[in-house]
Write an enzyme that holds these catalytic residues in place. Sequence first.
Site, mmCIF file in Angstrom:
data_model
loop_
_atom_site.group_PDB
_atom_site.id
_atom_site.type_symbol
_atom_site.label_atom_id
_atom_site.label_comp_id
_atom_site.label_asym_id
_atom_site.label_seq_id
_atom_site.Cartn_x
_atom_site.Cartn_y
_atom_site.Cartn_z
ATOM 1 C CG ASP A 21 -10.176 -14.408 -15.890
ATOM 2 O OD1 ASP A 21 -10.154 -13.048 -15.604
ATOM 3 O OD2 ASP A 21 -9.342 -15.518 -15.754
ATOM 4 C CG ASN A 23 -13.895 -8.543 -17.961
ATOM 5 O OD1 ASN A 23 -14.788 -9.608 -19.150
ATOM 6 N ND2 ASN A 23 -14.944 -7.877 -17.245
ATOM 7 N N GLY A 24 -10.088 -8.204 -19.840
ATOM 8 C CA GLY A 24 -9.249 -6.836 -20.099
ATOM 9 C C GLY A 24 -8.584 -7.398 -21.059
ATOM 10 C CD1 TRP A 26 -13.790 -9.998 -25.533
ATOM 11 C CD2 TRP A 26 -14.157 -7.885 -25.288
ATOM 12 N NE1 TRP A 26 -14.697 -9.481 -27.123
ATOM 13 C CE2 TRP A 26 -15.065 -8.198 -26.250
ATOM 14 C CE3 TRP A 26 -13.669 -6.583 -24.753
ATOM 15 C CZ2 TRP A 26 -16.002 -7.341 -27.001
ATOM 16 C CZ3 TRP A 26 -14.660 -5.345 -25.707
ATOM 17 C CH2 TRP A 26 -15.743 -6.415 -26.486
ATOM 18 N NE ARG A 34 -6.877 -4.615 -17.387
ATOM 19 C CZ ARG A 34 -6.580 -6.811 -17.208
ATOM 20 N NH1 ARG A 34 -6.448 -6.774 -17.589
ATOM 21 N NH2 ARG A 34 -7.503 -6.835 -16.455
ATOM 22 C CG ASN A 69 -9.441 -9.818 -8.797
ATOM 23 O OD1 ASN A 69 -10.816 -9.391 -8.464
ATOM 24 N ND2 ASN A 69 -8.664 -9.540 -9.637
ATOM 25 C CD1 TRP A 70 -10.147 -5.909 -1.651
ATOM 26 C CD2 TRP A 70 -10.807 -4.172 -2.836
ATOM 27 N NE1 TRP A 70 -11.749 -5.616 -1.453
ATOM 28 C CE2 TRP A 70 -11.586 -4.782 -2.240
ATOM 29 C CE3 TRP A 70 -10.379 -2.843 -3.298
ATOM 30 C CZ2 TRP A 70 -13.181 -3.383 -2.002
ATOM 31 C CZ3 TRP A 70 -12.105 -2.094 -3.144
ATOM 32 C CH2 TRP A 70 -12.920 -2.200 -2.688
ATOM 33 C CG LEU A 194 -10.180 -23.315 -8.634
ATOM 34 C CD1 LEU A 194 -11.201 -24.565 -7.427
ATOM 35 C CD2 LEU A 194 -11.545 -24.106 -9.262
HETATM 36 C C1 IPE Z 1 -10.292 -14.654 -11.141
HETATM 37 O O1 IPE Z 1 -10.252 -13.610 -11.964
HETATM 38 C C2 IPE Z 1 -11.372 -13.218 -10.504
HETATM 39 C C3 IPE Z 1 -13.059 -13.202 -10.632
HETATM 40 C C4 IPE Z 1 -12.960 -13.934 -11.799
HETATM 41 C C5 IPE Z 1 -13.720 -11.863 -9.726
HETATM 42 P P1 IPE Z 1 -8.913 -12.950 -11.863
HETATM 43 O O2 IPE Z 1 -8.482 -12.284 -13.470
HETATM 44 O O3 IPE Z 1 -8.237 -12.287 -10.839
HETATM 45 O O4 IPE Z 1 -7.238 -14.221 -11.599
HETATM 46 P P2 IPE Z 1 -5.905 -14.421 -11.678
HETATM 47 O O5 IPE Z 1 -5.173 -13.152 -11.340
HETATM 48 O O6 IPE Z 1 -5.700 -14.376 -12.590
HETATM 49 O O7 IPE Z 1 -5.591 -15.953 -11.486
HETATM 50 C C1 IPE Z 2 -12.125 -10.645 -15.148
HETATM 51 O O1 IPE Z 2 -11.771 -10.232 -15.917
HETATM 52 C C2 IPE Z 2 -12.869 -9.421 -14.045
HETATM 53 C C3 IPE Z 2 -12.017 -8.968 -12.793
HETATM 54 C C4 IPE Z 2 -11.153 -9.689 -12.328
HETATM 55 C C5 IPE Z 2 -12.929 -8.177 -12.173
HETATM 56 P P1 IPE Z 2 -9.551 -9.427 -15.789
HETATM 57 O O2 IPE Z 2 -10.359 -8.454 -15.771
HETATM 58 O O3 IPE Z 2 -9.468 -10.814 -15.438
HETATM 59 O O4 IPE Z 2 -9.469 -10.094 -16.982
HETATM 60 P P2 IPE Z 2 -7.644 -10.638 -17.684
HETATM 61 O O5 IPE Z 2 -8.163 -12.094 -17.124
HETATM 62 O O6 IPE Z 2 -6.773 -9.557 -17.054
HETATM 63 O O7 IPE Z 2 -7.964 -10.864 -18.892
HETATM 64 MG MG MG Z 3 -8.175 -12.274 -14.962
#
Ligand code: IPE
Ligand code: IPE
Ligand code: MG
Length: 248
Positions: A21, A23-24, A26, A34, A69-70, A194
């Site tokens: 978790d 990436n966005g 960062w 993102r 995530n969808w 989780l």
């Molecule tokens: C969990 O991260 C899913 C993955 C890392 C693929 P999310 O960013 O989707 O989780 P929430 O929404 O903050 O709980």
């Molecule tokens: C995890 O990073 C990757 C996926 C869930 C696909 P995020 O995209 O959730 O990054 P944040 O949590 O928004 O920083």
């Molecule tokens: Mg996230």
Amino acid sequence: MTYKEQLDMNRIPQHVAIIMDGNGRWAEQRGKQRTEGHIKGVEVVRKIMENAVELGIKYLTLYTFSTENWNRPEQEVSALMGLLFKNIEEEVFIKNQVRFRVIGDIERLPAEIQAKLNKCMEHTRDFERSCMVLALSYSSRWEITRAARILADKAAKGLISADAIDEKMLSGVMTTNFMPDPDLLIRTGGEIRLSNYLLWQSAYTELYFCDTFWPDFNMEELCKAIYEYQQRERRFGKTGAQIAQENK
Ligand code: IPE
Ligand code: IPE
Ligand code: MG
């Protein structure tokens, strides 16, 4: 001394699960899109896979795309799908002798990705040294619901009786039935939850949370998590004295 140097190589966890978790955030912190974070995240996946093999981790299970995530903006979902398609490179797995597997509701993914995933699984199926598992379109509630459906169907057909359903049978119809439960679960990015990942399987998993965003995660951070894991006593409901006796 580095954490890597302090590791007990005889007690490396067999199965490490990671919620990748951050990436966005960062990317946003750097004034970037993102997607830039996701691109950097993919590079880290490759490195961590190689690090895991080097450490002797047998199963690495990476939460890559959740059922929830969808619901992200369409543009982000399609960018992620594009990245996924581009980066399933069987050569990388073959070079590292790593078996590639996927868990999740794969049928929801675009057909060309499914085809590529299947080919990669097929071409790496004989590697036994290590296994990297991507959780794609995965969530525990999806998986547990699916398991209930499979067993209900078997019971309705008279193939099993309801009484025969036990924990082992239920584990057997989970998508993770080919590997042991995770010993260690790492979540990067600072959130302490989780998010629907391996809920059934992590009943007795050691949990480790760190603030590092996934694109900044590295071998030393992985070793730090494992080092901390090695300092803990896993009791599985027993007393410390019982565990000490068993380890004699
Ligand atoms: C969990 O991260 C899913 C993955 C890392 C693929 P999310 O960013 O989707 O989780 P929430 O929404 O903050 O709980
Ligand atoms: C995890 O990073 C990757 C996926 C869930 C696909 P995020 O995209 O959730 O990054 P944040 O949590 O928004 O920083
Ligand atoms: Mg996230």
